[in-house]
Scaffold this active site. Sequence first.
Site, PDB file in Angstrom:
ATOM      1  N   GLU A 158      54.404  72.181  69.191  1.00 46.29           N
ATOM      2  CA  GLU A 158      53.363  72.899  71.016  1.00 46.29           C
ATOM      3  C   GLU A 158      54.029  74.948  69.959  1.00 46.29           C
ATOM      4  O   GLU A 158      54.812  75.395  71.269  1.00 46.29           O
ATOM      5  CB  GLU A 158      54.607  72.329  71.523  1.00 46.29           C
ATOM      6  CG  GLU A 158      54.505  70.953  72.230  1.00 46.29           C
ATOM      7  CD  GLU A 158      54.931  70.500  73.747  1.00 46.29           C
ATOM      8  OE1 GLU A 158      55.626  70.902  73.615  1.00 46.29           O
ATOM      9  OE2 GLU A 158      54.572  69.276  73.965  1.00 46.29           O
ATOM     10  N   GLU A 246      52.753  62.966  71.475  1.00 45.80           N
ATOM     11  CA  GLU A 246      54.545  63.134  72.086  1.00 45.80           C
ATOM     12  C   GLU A 246      53.653  62.911  73.564  1.00 45.80           C
ATOM     13  O   GLU A 246      52.720  63.546  73.654  1.00 45.80           O
ATOM     14  CB  GLU A 246      55.197  64.958  72.089  1.00 45.80           C
ATOM     15  CG  GLU A 246      55.830  64.383  72.574  1.00 45.80           C
ATOM     16  CD  GLU A 246      57.105  65.489  72.833  1.00 45.80           C
ATOM     17  OE1 GLU A 246      57.470  66.160  71.864  1.00 45.80           O
ATOM     18  OE2 GLU A 246      57.164  66.455  74.271  1.00 45.80           O
TER      19      GLU A 246
HETATM   20  C1  IDC Z   1      63.774  68.722  74.838  1.00 37.86           C
HETATM   21  C2  IDC Z   1      64.908  68.035  75.300  1.00 37.86           C
HETATM   22  C3  IDC Z   1      66.094  68.337  75.689  1.00 37.86           C
HETATM   23  C4  IDC Z   1      66.056  69.785  75.144  1.00 37.86           C
HETATM   24  C5  IDC Z   1      64.790  70.449  75.349  1.00 37.86           C
HETATM   25  C6  IDC Z   1      64.879  71.509  74.522  1.00 37.86           C
HETATM   26  O1  IDC Z   1      64.097  67.193  76.089  1.00 37.86           O
HETATM   27  O2  IDC Z   1      66.607  67.862  75.566  1.00 37.86           O
HETATM   28  O3  IDC Z   1      67.462  70.558  75.429  1.00 37.86           O
HETATM   29  O4  IDC Z   1      63.788  70.304  74.576  1.00 37.86           O
HETATM   30  O5  IDC Z   1      65.281  71.535  72.826  1.00 37.86           O
HETATM   31  C7  IDC Z   1      58.404  69.429  75.302  1.00 37.86           C
HETATM   32  C8  IDC Z   1      58.512  69.013  73.919  1.00 37.86           C
HETATM   33  C9  IDC Z   1      60.031  68.747  73.572  1.00 37.86           C
HETATM   34  C10 IDC Z   1      61.231  68.524  75.020  1.00 37.86           C
HETATM   35  C11 IDC Z   1      60.824  67.948  75.875  1.00 37.86           C
HETATM   36  C12 IDC Z   1      60.495  67.577  77.109  1.00 37.86           C
HETATM   37  O6  IDC Z   1      58.479  68.769  72.713  1.00 37.86           O
HETATM   38  O7  IDC Z   1      60.991  69.674  72.154  1.00 37.86           O
HETATM   39  O8  IDC Z   1      62.741  67.859  74.960  1.00 37.86           O
HETATM   40  N1  IDC Z   1      59.112  68.336  76.287  1.00 37.86           N
HETATM   41  O9  IDC Z   1      61.166  69.249  77.752  1.00 37.86           O
HETATM   42  N2  IDC Z   1      57.022  69.249  75.187  1.00 37.86           N
HETATM   43  C13 IDC Z   1      57.045  69.225  76.928  1.00 37.86           C
HETATM   44  C14 IDC Z   1      58.238  68.524  76.944  1.00 37.86           C
END
Ligand code: IDC
Length: 329
Positions: A158, A246
């Site tokens: 992303e 995702e």
């Molecule tokens: C989130 C994880 C969380 C972590 C955070 C930062 O769920 O536990 O602390 O990242 O590392 C995304 C991302 C994905 C995110 C998820 C939710 O690709 O890595 O995971 N998210 O925030 N894009 C939109 C949402």
Amino acid sequence: MQTLDGKQMASSFSTGEKATPSKNGKLQVKEGKLCDESGKTVQLRGMSTHGLSWYPLYVNQAFFTQLANEWNCNVIRLAMYTAELDGYCEGGDQEGLRQIIREGVAYAKKADMYVIIDWHILLDFDPNTNKKDALAFFDSMSEEFKDENHVIYEICNEPNKGCDWKAVKEYANEVIPVIRSHAKDAVILVGTPTWSQDVDEALADPITGFDNLMYTFHFYAATHKDELRKKLKDAVDGGLPVFVSEYGLCAADGSGVIDKEESKKWISLLNENDISYLAWNISYKKETSAIFKPDRPKYQDLGWDDLTEYGKVVFSVLTKNSVETEEKE
Ligand code: IDC
């Protein structure tokens, strides 16, 4: 086929049948659609791991086989964070992480699932930040897996903050030839700006000169609604090959409430357009989007009681195309 909730599973893929590497072979992209070796449209559906640096133990044969057989998955995404403490480019054990990916690729093959190797940029914002590592990583991985028909490469999860499409394209135009020098025609997924939402920019100015590319689109149902669905639909109608590597049923921070109404609308839109999609996330972390309960980490023989509410909804989506869950006695 039996499912986790003990029911017979009807096919819930938009294309009717569940495509698998053994039946459908190598994937390709034709006229904006993901297709199998013979040119037939296929849909992949499954789940994404959380960061391999923190939750490596779900990468095991028994669990992957369970995902394929009981959860109806035909794809799994191996999310390898690049930034954050112990991420691949921030002190992570690089050889150890590559070894987990090797094992994941082998377990997916044995379970008859496609597998996505995800270079999970996030807090590094722009894929160019760690481009040197990315080039070396994809060079060695694609060389190792050049003969594996079930491997898909996702080169930047992303792009976000100030990273624009021009910067992503520059990065992609360097990384793709490296992958192509080994894996001649594997499907490659390219992230889009604004946390992989700006597929309109990719449509307006696509990457040229390579086959079998798709652009990623991510959504979280409690945050993203009609406006973003329109963006996705317009891109697909415009002929852009889009892959949802995702998505979440909850808010964009991975927590908050599960929005079933919006999730339903998203799932219908994806199925109507034969778009592939993978749910975030396989972990027991204390957050809404984790599919397993936080109190008792377990990595095999996972049953109904091990699932969070979110995990139960994801299970229903995969096996029944429904956001309604049935309680099991
Ligand atoms: C989130 C994880 C969380 C972590 C955070 C930062 O769920 O536990 O602390 O990242 O590392 C995304 C991302 C994905 C995110 C998820 C939710 O690709 O890595 O995971 N998210 O925030 N894009 C939109 C949402």
